[in-house]
Design a protein around this motif. Structure first.
Motif, short mmCIF file in Angstrom:
data_model
loop_
_atom_site.label_atom_id
_atom_site.label_comp_id
_atom_site.label_asym_id
_atom_site.label_seq_id
_atom_site.Cartn_x
_atom_site.Cartn_y
_atom_site.Cartn_z
N PHE A 808 -0.02 117.41 15.81
CA PHE A 808 -1.29 117.29 16.52
C PHE A 808 -1.67 115.81 16.63
O PHE A 808 -1.63 115.07 15.65
CB PHE A 808 -2.40 118.04 15.78
CG PHE A 808 -2.11 119.51 15.59
CD1 PHE A 808 -2.55 120.45 16.51
CD2 PHE A 808 -1.38 119.94 14.49
CE1 PHE A 808 -2.28 121.79 16.34
CE2 PHE A 808 -1.11 121.29 14.31
CZ PHE A 808 -1.56 122.21 15.23
N ARG A 809 -2.06 115.43 17.84
CA ARG A 809 -2.49 114.05 18.10
C ARG A 809 -3.96 113.93 17.76
O ARG A 809 -4.78 114.73 18.23
CB ARG A 809 -2.22 113.70 19.56
CG ARG A 809 -2.49 112.26 19.95
CD ARG A 809 -1.89 112.00 21.30
NE ARG A 809 -2.16 110.66 21.79
CZ ARG A 809 -1.30 109.94 22.49
NH1 ARG A 809 -0.10 110.44 22.78
NH2 ARG A 809 -1.60 108.73 22.91
N GLY A 810 -4.31 112.91 16.96
CA GLY A 810 -5.69 112.79 16.51
C GLY A 810 -6.61 112.10 17.49
O GLY A 810 -7.80 112.41 17.55
N ASN A 811 -6.13 111.14 18.28
CA ASN A 811 -6.98 110.40 19.22
C ASN A 811 -6.14 109.81 20.34
O ASN A 811 -4.97 110.14 20.48
CB ASN A 811 -7.79 109.31 18.48
CG ASN A 811 -6.90 108.36 17.68
OD1 ASN A 811 -5.68 108.50 17.67
ND2 ASN A 811 -7.52 107.40 17.01
N TYR A 812 -6.75 108.95 21.15
CA TYR A 812 -6.11 108.41 22.36
C TYR A 812 -5.59 109.53 23.25
O TYR A 812 -4.51 109.45 23.84
CB TYR A 812 -4.97 107.44 22.00
CG TYR A 812 -5.44 106.15 21.38
CD1 TYR A 812 -5.77 105.06 22.18
CD2 TYR A 812 -5.58 106.02 20.00
CE1 TYR A 812 -6.22 103.86 21.62
CE2 TYR A 812 -6.02 104.84 19.42
CZ TYR A 812 -6.34 103.77 20.24
OH TYR A 812 -6.78 102.59 19.68
N LEU A 813 -6.41 110.57 23.36
CA LEU A 813 -5.99 111.73 24.14
C LEU A 813 -6.07 111.49 25.65
O LEU A 813 -5.47 112.24 26.43
CB LEU A 813 -6.85 112.94 23.77
CG LEU A 813 -6.70 113.42 22.31
CD1 LEU A 813 -7.77 114.44 21.96
CD2 LEU A 813 -5.31 114.01 22.09
N ASN A 814 -6.78 110.44 26.04
CA ASN A 814 -6.91 110.15 27.48
C ASN A 814 -5.86 109.17 27.98
O ASN A 814 -5.89 108.78 29.15
CB ASN A 814 -8.31 109.59 27.77
CG ASN A 814 -9.39 110.63 27.50
OD1 ASN A 814 -9.19 111.82 27.75
ND2 ASN A 814 -10.53 110.18 26.98
#
Length: 831
Positions: A808-814
């Protein structure tokens, strides 16, 4: 992969000329097996306990006429023995109708309070560092070790099988295990005699191997390393005992009261010392625990003897049974020293009672102790070479004088048997197959050459298409002072030949001064590691992955030449100085550019980087153990930490080198055994680049677009998604080894293992480096404002070989093409 070797080739167990043999099953009135029942020859302390199926087998060198069977909550049984061999007994235990006043009976889970056995256990804890060798400032002793392997459960069907057609003569001499009662065939034996010196004040230990002998596999480094790792040393007084890369809770552990039930079973004189007998067995199933009993002295609270048997439900693969016996000698009124240590392992694909497998056994005998004789610190630095021909080629008279335990007739026959087998073509074919699986190379003995690696023959990537590779290396033996190695590859997509070759020379054995160099021209995925590759034969898994997430098209053409000098002035401290010259260009320039601004170029832009570097490296690996004394050595353990420090100085204009810069990098990897809760692996990495350099010389945060779980990468990052010249990263991965799943009744029997991971990175990229790499066609981003992080939850040991991680990716999803979730996996044969 090394685990499979045991089932193809090996096995081990010593037999004795026993006077009494007994075996059978213990059941209750309903016919259900009684596990952990105490089985003892009357008027002796020779005994065992039943396994999870209520079965037992036992032998003695003495003739006995009565067998005692007892267990908490049942009436004790005395079984007359009318014959020397009685191996099909069925003993029915009756529930206890009354109990004696002076005996406290515990049923099921025993009380942690008001339990005399635990009161004794607490006194063992208090005294354990004041017993044995710890009582003296200095010590020395002789040590003799036998390691054996046997095929077990030999029956007529196996003898007549096609596998042994033409090898029937090996079954002429069969015997029966004194522990399991199974027929077995000895096929491997290794003997070692050494002198051990220790200083408890300065905490120094030295072992000088004076003689070593085995039955024909002394030139196969993979097999020898596997055996060395398989049977590492252990101390029963430690809280956790490591076997087969798993940590088992010791019955003498301070945490044992939460793991085991303890019962004070008996007391008696042993060697004129009054001792208590304590029976122990696990409180829960599927945990890494033992069952057994031990005798402990009533004044020193030193253990006199102990046996440990791994429970059948323990979460460990390919091992059906582990049985350990330790005997301690009473030197005087207060000193108990380990005299004999015996360990039997029954390796098998299945834990069913009738399944065939391989015995592995180690017997170590200690004698001739001498105390409080001090030696200078320099004495401990000078060590013998266990692979010196003078050590390996001892005459029979040496072994007759120094064997602390003589060989029986079966063990004596192993050397002769292996000499005969090596002349049989069919056996040589089996041996070659095992060697290929273990080392990855095909041995060509008459040429002193190995072909391989066989596992890297086929590959695929978007730049090369289908790729085939063939390689070879020189190999005269594990102590080779020099080695040449090379490969050639061909890509059917780009229609190009790739190659690599290297040479290594051990100039000085004492300081381990090694000179090495080579050249490689190939296609590589450099975005999988923070450290620039200087391995002329190395190749990352991402460079050849058949399947990837998204397009694996950010690949680099690399032409790398290196020359290095390395030495090891102190054990496990390596210092290296070297130079390299690299030429880098994009393997697919239409989709991935390594262009940079170049005022000297007619177009103002250059697409190829030429770079000469001088590199200094320091690597410290405290606790690492190796075998061999040649130019290449093999590691035999994985529980050591690694500190890595590198300083790189890029020099412009040397060999038309393009850039001046300096780079410093540091990493620290440490495995942690977290008691009975599994193993934590941690890595910290730091780095900074001084000076202006283009994308090809910057640090790409390691992404992972393969479907494989690769430690020290970020599973949800694409290659080159983050670029830095300054970075700091942390990786944490914890394997609970089934500790949590063992508490869940529904899935307990599946022996799954839970893995969790957390990883994060912070980094910066200077404006000057962004401008210099301006022509590239990928975004130049660094996780500078907020550190990038992700986490994973995994399940291992699926079908005993598969691991799946949910990432699971925690941030920088954009971010462009960001992957919020992904699934990776790996497979392998692990204990």
């Amino acid at each position: 992969m090394r685990t499979i070797l045991l089932f193809i080739l090996f096995g081990a167990l010593q037999s004795t000329f026993s006077q009494t043999k007994v075996g059978g099953v213990v059941v209750d009135e309903d016919g259900e097996p009684v596990a952990f029942a105490n089985v003892l020859f009357k008027n002796s302390y020779e005994g065992t306990i039943t396994n999870d199926n209520g079965r037992f087998y036992m032998e003695s060198d003495t003739t006995h006429d009565t067998l005692l069977i007892s267990f908490i909550g049942y009436e004790s049984q005395e079984i007359p023995l009318t014959k020397k061999v009685t191996v099909a007994m069925r003993i029915v235990m009756l529930e206890a109708s009354e109990q004696l006043n002076e005996v406290v009976v515990y049923v099921g889970k025993t009380d942690k309070k008001n339990n005399p056995a635990i009161d004794i256990l607490k006194k063992i804890w208090a005294k354990k560092r004041n017993n044995g060798l710890y009582m003296f400032d200095q010590y020395q002793y002789d040590k003799y070790e036998k390691i054996e392997f046997d095929l077990n459960t030999i029956d007529s069907a196996l003898m007549k099988s096609r596998v042994f057609r033409g090898l029937e003569f090996v079954f002429n001499d069969l015997d029966t295990s004194r522990i399991t009662g199974k027929t077995y065939l000895p096929i491997f034996l290794n003997e070692t005699f050494s002198k051990v010196y220790g200083d408890n004040v300065s905490k120094l230990v030295k072992e000088d191997v004076l003689g070593s002998k085995n039955s024909g596999f002394n030139n196969n480094q993979a097999i020898i390393a596997f055996i060395e790792d398989l049977y590492s040393d252990y101390d029963i007084y430690n809280n956790y005992l490591k076997f087969f890369d798993k940590s088992f809770t010791s019955p003498l552990s301070r945490t044992g009261v939460d793991t085991y039930n303890y019962v004070l079973s008996d007391s008696a004189y042993i060697d004129n010392k009054w001792c208590y007998n304590i029976v122990y067995y696990p409180r829960r199933k599927n945990e890494l625990t033992f069952k057994g009993n031990f005798w402990v002295n009533d004044t020193t609270y030193a253990v006199k003897n102990i046996n440990l048997a791994v429970t059948k439900s323990a979460n460990i693969n390919w091992v059906k049974e582990i049985y350990i016996e330790q005997e301690f000698d009473v030197v005087n009124d207060s000193v108990f020293l380990l005299k004999r240590d015996h360990m039997l392992s029954d390796f098998s694909f299945s834990k069913k009672e009738e399944s065939r497998g391989v015995y592995g056994k180690r017997t170590t005998v200690y004698d001739n102790h001498l105390f409080n004789k001090a030696n200078p610190k320099e004495f401990y630095k000078a060590k013998t070479d266990p692979f010196d021909p003078l050590v390996l080629n001892k005459e029979d008279s040496f072994w007759e004088a120094n064997r602390l335990e003589s060989l029986n007739k079966d063990e004596k026959g192993i050397y002769k048997l292996l000499d005969t087998l090596k002349t049989v073509p069919k056996f040589k074919s089996y041996y070659n197959l095992v060697s290929i699986l273990g080392s990855g190379y095909v041995e060509i003995d008459k040429w002193n050459l190995d072909l391989g690696e066989v596992f890297g023959v086929f590959g695929y990537n978007e730049a090369e298409g289908v790729r085939l590779r063939a390689g070879a290396r020189t190999y005269f033996g594990q102590n080779d002072p020099w080695r040449l190695e090379g490969y050639m590859a061909y890509g059917f997509g780009d229609d190009k030949v790739k190659y690599g070759f290297s040479a290594k020379f051990l100039v000085d054995k004492r300081s381990r001064l090694i000179l090495s160099g080579g050249n490689r021209r190939d296609v590589e995925q450099l975005g999988l590691s923070l450290t620039a590759t200087n391995d002329v034969l190395g190749r990352s898994i991402a460079s050849s992955s058949v399947f990837t997430v998204g397009s694996n098209d950010r690949l680099t053409n690399i032409n790398l030449s290196t020359f290095n000098m390395e030495m090891e002035p102190v054990t496990n401290l390596r210092i290296g100085v070297g130079s390299s010259f690299r030429t880098l260009s994009s393997a697919l320039p239409e989709v991935f550019s390594l262009d940079y601004l170049d005022p000297l170029s007619p177009t103002g832009v250059s697409s190829e980087i030429k770079q000469f570097d001088i590199n200094t490296v320091l690597i410290y690996t405290p606790g690492k153990r190796t075998i061999g004394n040649g130019v290449e050595r093999r590691n035999i353990n994985d529980n050591y930490s690694t500190l890595f420090l590198s300083y790189t100085n890029g020099v412009k204009d040397v060999l038309e080198s393009d850039f001046d810069y300096k780079k410093i990098q540091f990493s620290y990897t440490q495995p942690w055994q977290v008691g009975g809760y599994g193993r934590l692996l941690s890595t910290v990495e730091l780095g900074k680049t001084y000076g202006e350099v283009p994308l090809g010389l910057l640090n790409a945060i390691p992404g992972n677009q393969t479907f494989f779980s690769v430690y020290n990468t970020f599973s949800n990052l694409n290659f080159y998604e983050f670029i830095t010249d300054t970075y700091a990263s942390v990786h944490l991965e914890h394997n609970f080894n089934g500790r949590l799943f063992s508490r869940i009744p529904v899935i307990r029997e599946w022996n799954l293992r839970e893995i969790i991971g957390v990883r994060g990175v912070w980094g910066e990229l200077s404006d000057e480096n962004k401008v210099l790499s301006g022509p590239v066609n990928i975004p130049l981003m660094a996780p500078s404002g907020t550190p990038y992080w992700e986490y994973s939850v995994g399940v291992g040991n699926i079908f005993k070989f598969l691991r799946i991680d949910f990432n699971f990716r925690g941030n920088y999803l954009n971010a462009p093409d960001a992957r919020p979730f992904g699934v990776t996996g790996s497979f392998g044969f692990h204990f």
